[in-house]
Design a protein around this motif. Structure first.
Motif, short mmCIF file in Angstrom:
data_model
loop_
_atom_site.label_atom_id
_atom_site.label_comp_id
_atom_site.label_asym_id
_atom_site.label_seq_id
_atom_site.Cartn_x
_atom_site.Cartn_y
_atom_site.Cartn_z
N ASP A 248 -2.48 3.18 8.99
CA ASP A 248 -1.51 3.33 7.89
C ASP A 248 -2.19 3.42 6.52
OD1 ASP A 248 -2.44 0.76 8.03
OD2 ASP A 248 -0.47 -0.21 8.01
N PHE A 249 -3.51 3.56 6.49
CA PHE A 249 -4.23 3.73 5.22
C PHE A 249 -4.21 5.19 4.78
CE2 PHE A 249 -7.39 0.15 4.10
CZ PHE A 249 -6.47 -0.83 4.43
N VAL A 250 -4.27 5.39 3.47
CA VAL A 250 -4.54 6.71 2.91
C VAL A 250 -5.94 6.65 2.34
CG1 VAL A 250 -3.93 8.32 1.07
CG2 VAL A 250 -2.12 7.23 2.42
N ALA A 294 4.91 1.34 3.57
CA ALA A 294 3.63 1.10 4.25
C ALA A 294 3.10 -0.30 3.94
CB ALA A 294 2.61 2.15 3.83
N GLU A 295 3.35 -0.75 2.71
CA GLU A 295 2.88 -2.08 2.30
C GLU A 295 3.43 -3.20 3.19
OE1 GLU A 295 4.05 -2.90 -1.66
OE2 GLU A 295 2.40 -1.78 -2.57
N GLN A 296 4.59 -2.97 3.75
CA GLN A 296 5.29 -4.03 4.48
C GLN A 296 4.79 -4.22 5.91
OE1 GLN A 296 7.21 -5.90 2.65
NE2 GLN A 296 6.85 -4.45 0.95
N LYS A 297 4.06 -3.23 6.43
CA LYS A 297 3.64 -3.30 7.84
C LYS A 297 2.12 -3.36 7.95
CE LYS A 297 7.69 -0.70 9.33
NZ LYS A 297 8.13 0.69 9.35
N ARG A 321 -3.32 1.05 2.11
CA ARG A 321 -1.98 1.48 2.53
C ARG A 321 -1.03 1.48 1.33
NH1 ARG A 321 -2.71 -3.37 5.19
NH2 ARG A 321 -3.05 -2.37 7.19
N LYS A 322 -1.53 1.07 0.19
CA LYS A 322 -0.70 1.02 -1.02
C LYS A 322 -0.67 2.36 -1.79
CE LYS A 322 -0.96 -2.61 -3.75
NZ LYS A 322 0.44 -3.10 -3.71
N PHE A 323 -1.46 3.34 -1.34
CA PHE A 323 -1.63 4.53 -2.18
C PHE A 323 -0.43 5.48 -2.22
CE2 PHE A 323 -6.54 4.53 -2.01
CZ PHE A 323 -6.61 3.97 -3.27
N TYR A 343 -2.82 6.04 -6.39
CA TYR A 343 -2.53 4.82 -7.14
C TYR A 343 -1.48 4.00 -6.41
CZ TYR A 343 0.70 8.47 -8.73
OH TYR A 343 1.57 9.53 -8.76
N PRO A 344 -1.54 2.67 -6.57
CA PRO A 344 -0.50 1.82 -5.99
C PRO A 344 0.73 1.84 -6.91
CG PRO A 344 -2.07 0.46 -7.15
CD PRO A 344 -2.55 1.88 -7.29
N LYS A 345 1.84 1.32 -6.43
CA LYS A 345 3.06 1.28 -7.25
C LYS A 345 2.82 0.54 -8.56
CE LYS A 345 5.06 -2.97 -5.27
NZ LYS A 345 3.90 -3.49 -4.54
#
Ligand SMILES: [Zn+2]
Length: 743
Positions: A248-250, A294-297, A321-323, A343-345
């Motif tokens: 689940d990573f970018v 994605a952040e949640q899993k 996974r935050k990207f 970038y993350p949120k």
């Protein structure tokens, strides 16, 4: 012609040898530069025998998100293009800066104070607690046969069974792993940031694999230890890199993605194709909504992202996974690279608005001033608190408040750092200077083009560096805290001013004041083109700037780059003369004039104002010379009466200038006349060629002068402007009224 004759007459008594101490302020650089040779020639270009080594890498690495570590294996193919045989190779183990054997914490000066913050204490103890540094598990030749090696702190020597001859190549395998440090407390150019609210990591990974040290014609092996400040010296080569990460990573990386079908969704692939056609605005490839999900899993599966890069000097990547991910195409002269941001949120809404746009603007301006951006992508990755550059990818700060609000300072800071770090693609990633030796060659040149980019695309942004006025406070500061620009990176004091701001200001002064944009831009581009994908030295830059412009700049390099002198020119004396017109014919005055002492200037000594009336001088008959026959033949044709008539109404101003700061500079004069009109005159720095301390010069003006100012636009970084003005003014703020703009 007339003016020369009068000049001779007035000046001759003044020209002497009262020059004061001679410190070679205006001299040829000569022996300060290395002797030219067939590798790098005297015009500052690569010579006919120029060579450089090459190192290709095939790397297979896995990022472990459970324990924040990285494990990798690589095959390095090293090409010995040098004329020398090599019996051993040196590799750089940059991560060892964080190992237990590192010199870095040992050479940091620190002291105890009565009150210390947690961060202060952490700075002292953290080095004892973190298990950093490369763990090398294998070094073999191409056939898997172990090679003997020795690790000396951040450098590893691999001993070859038989010497590598000129023209030969060799492959070796290295396996390694290391623990990635938490960049927030431990600092560093790479590492991870942990986000406690959602429990995720954002990795920015660099100096992550054993890399070939440089072997070149200037240093031999450049294996000056990595202590943390002096950056990198690297060889160009081609990379094939496989990065295995949680599914689940970018991944954002140097190079071009080889297997998009395996790592991206159909929708993402479509968006990526769309971005390649979008020249006016970014296309969102991974949206904030997707990133939040994605952040949640936590994926248990893994994916491998494969990137290839050609002709790069390094390789870095970021993963999380935050990207959120956006991209747009950039129209350059012949190429259309993709500008992209990850970038993350936490970076929004600022990042989706500004990041990719800033990348695109940077590529456009730099490509014009240096070489066209040659790589397929240019990436900006959000990374709290640092700005750090690698080929095609850089890590940049700029984070809004939690509610999404942000100040202008945050916005401009972020745009500034993105331009700067993307700009590093040109210096030093393409124009490959040795950062371990010279910080100014990449930081200074980059900061200079950064300022041009900001002025072009962001006129509302307050400029922090890159103009003369912005370096004055530093230049006039305590010399104990200043080193010349030509100082090794580790020994620089006031790093930002020395390596970024001063060279950028110096180049700006060269462009705007000394050479003019046309000559400067051509020479600067010539330097960039000559040394793209090659390894320039300081001398190559100094020589090329002269070679392509026919401007002798030795005095400028000498003063600005080799000394800590500052600019302080003073207008120290102003004397006003008029010709006294004889009642009788000219001949009768000849005897009388011999007694007249026109240079006493008693009426002119007051610096606060012009004299009420001019001193007078007599014109004498031009008499035959006792020594020069040729002079007499010429002088016999002199029309004394005509000269007198033509100059009877002229005001002669004898000005004395002092060089109080040590840096010789052109004298930019602004004359204000009685009728309110203004005239500018530019006296080249060569005025100081025979006397670096004090010079006197006569100016003939029909109009009466009411005011004289040196450097009215403050374009030379003169640190004391009070002594630039005549008549002197007591209140400094009044200086501004003699300027036309200038900010
Ligand atoms: Zn920089």
């Amino acid at each position: 012609m007339q003016r020369i004759l009068i000049g001779l007459l007035v000046l001759s008594p003044l020209v002497g040898f009262t020059q004061g101490e001679w410190n070679q302020k205006f001299e040829q650089l000569g022996t300060s530069l290395p002797t030219a040779n067939s590798y790098r020639n005297a015009s500052g270009a690569p010579g006919k025998d120029y060579w450089q080594q090459r190192a290709d890498y095939v790397i297979d690495a896995e990022l472990n998100d459970e324990n924040q570590s990285l494990t990798g294996k690589e095959t390095i193919t090293y090409f010995n293009n040098s004329p020398d045989q090599l019996s051993y190779l040196w590799l750089q183990l940059d991560q060892n800066m964080r190992s237990k054997s590192s010199d870095t914490p040992l050479i940091v000066e620190n002291e105890m104070t009565k009150a210390m913050s947690g961060r202060d204490i952490q700075k002292i103890v953290q080095e004892y607690d973190f298990d950093g540094g490369f763990k090398i598990s294998k070094v073999t030749d191409a056939n898997g046969k172990p090679l003997k090696y020795m690790i000396n702190k951040t450098m590893m020597r691999v001993d070859l069974p038989s010497p590598l001859q000129s023209g030969e190549q060799i492959s070796l395998n290295v396996d390694w792993s290391y623990n990635i440090q938490d960049r927030m407390p431990l600092g560093g150019r790479s590492g991870y940031e942990f986000f406690p609210k959602d429990g995720n990591y954002l990795y920015t990974i660099a100096q992550w694999f054993p890399r070939m040290a440089v072997y070149d014609d200037m240093e031999g092996w450049q294996h000056k230890q990595f202590l943390g400040r002096g950056e990198f010296a690297l060889e160009f080569g081609n990379y094939k890199v496989k990065l295995t990460v949680p599914a689940d990573f970018v991944v954002a990386s140097t190079g071009e993605l080889q297997n998009p079908n395996q790592v991206l969704t159909k929708a993402q692939l479509t968006k990526l194709e769309e971005a390649k056609q979008s020249f006016d605005k970014p296309v969102i490839i991974v949206s904030e909504e997707e990133a939040r999900k994605a952040e949640q899993k936590r994926a248990s599966a893994k994916k491998t992202w494969e990137y290839h890069a050609s002709n790069v000097r390094d390789f870095a990547f970021a993963a999380s996974r935050k990207f959120i991910w956006d991209a747009q195409a950039v129209q350059l002269e012949t190429k259309t690279p993709l500008a992209m941001s990850y970038y993350p949120k936490e970076g929004n809404p600022l990042w989706e608005k500004e990041s990719t746009k800033a990348v695109a603007n940077t590529l456009k301006t730099y490509s014009r001033h240096t070489v066209e951006y040659p790589y397929p992508v240019a990436i900006s990755v959000h990374s709290a608190s640092i700005g750090m550059e690698y080929p095609m990818i850089c890590f940049n700060f700029g984070r809004p408040n939690e509610d999404g609000s942000y100040t202008d300072a945050v916005k401009w800071g972020m745009i500034g750092v993105i331009i700067h770090e993307v700009g590093h693609n040109f210096f030093p990633m393409i124009i490959n200077s040795d950062e371990r030796q010279w910080s100014w060659m990449d930081e200074g040149l980059d900061t200079f083009v950064q300022s041009l980019t900001e002025k072009e695309h962001y006129p509302a942004k307050p400029l922090k560096r890159g103009e003369a006025r912005l370096i004055v406070d530093y230049m006039k500061g305590d010399k104990e805290g200043i080193r010349p620009i030509m100082t090794n990176s580790e020994q620089i004091l006031q790093f930002g001013e020395n390596a970024y701001a001063k060279p950028a200001a110096a180049l700006s002064i060269l462009r705007e004041t000394i050479m003019g944009p046309e000559l400067f831009d051509y020479a600067f581009k010539t330097y960039s083109e000559r040394w793209a994908f090659k390894r320039p030295s300081p001398a190559d830059f100094f020589r090329t700037m002269e070679d392509a412009s026919a401007v002798d700049l030795d005095w400028f390099w000498k003063g600005w780059f080799y000394t800590t002198d500052h600019v302080d020119l003073s207008l120290s004396k102003v004397k006003w003369f008029k010709m006294e017109i004889p009642e009788n014919e000219i001949e009768n005055k000849a005897k009388k004039s011999k007694k007249a002492n026109i240079s006493s200037g008693e009426k002119n000594q007051n610096l606060m104002d012009f004299a009420q009336e001019a001193e007078t001088f007599y014109m004498t008959e031009t008499v035959p010379s006792a020594v020069s026959k040729r002079f007499n033949e010429f002088m016999n044709k002199t029309d004394d009466q005509g000269i007198m008539k033509a100059n009877a109404d002229r005001n002669f101003y004898e000005l004395t200038f002092e060089n109080k700061g040590g840096l010789v500079m052109p004298i930019i004069l602004q004359w204000t006349y009685e009728d309110g009109s203004v005239e500018r005159e530019y006296i080249p720095a060569e005025i100081w060629k025979k006397n670096e301390n004090v010079v006197t010069k006569v100016f003939a003006k029909f109009k009466k002068v009411t005011n004289i100012v040196i450097d009215p636009e403050k374009e030379t970084a003169d640190v004391a402007i009070q002594n630039n003005v005549f008549p002197r003014i007591e209140n400094n703020s009044r200086f501004d009224q003699f300027q036309n703009g200038g900010e």
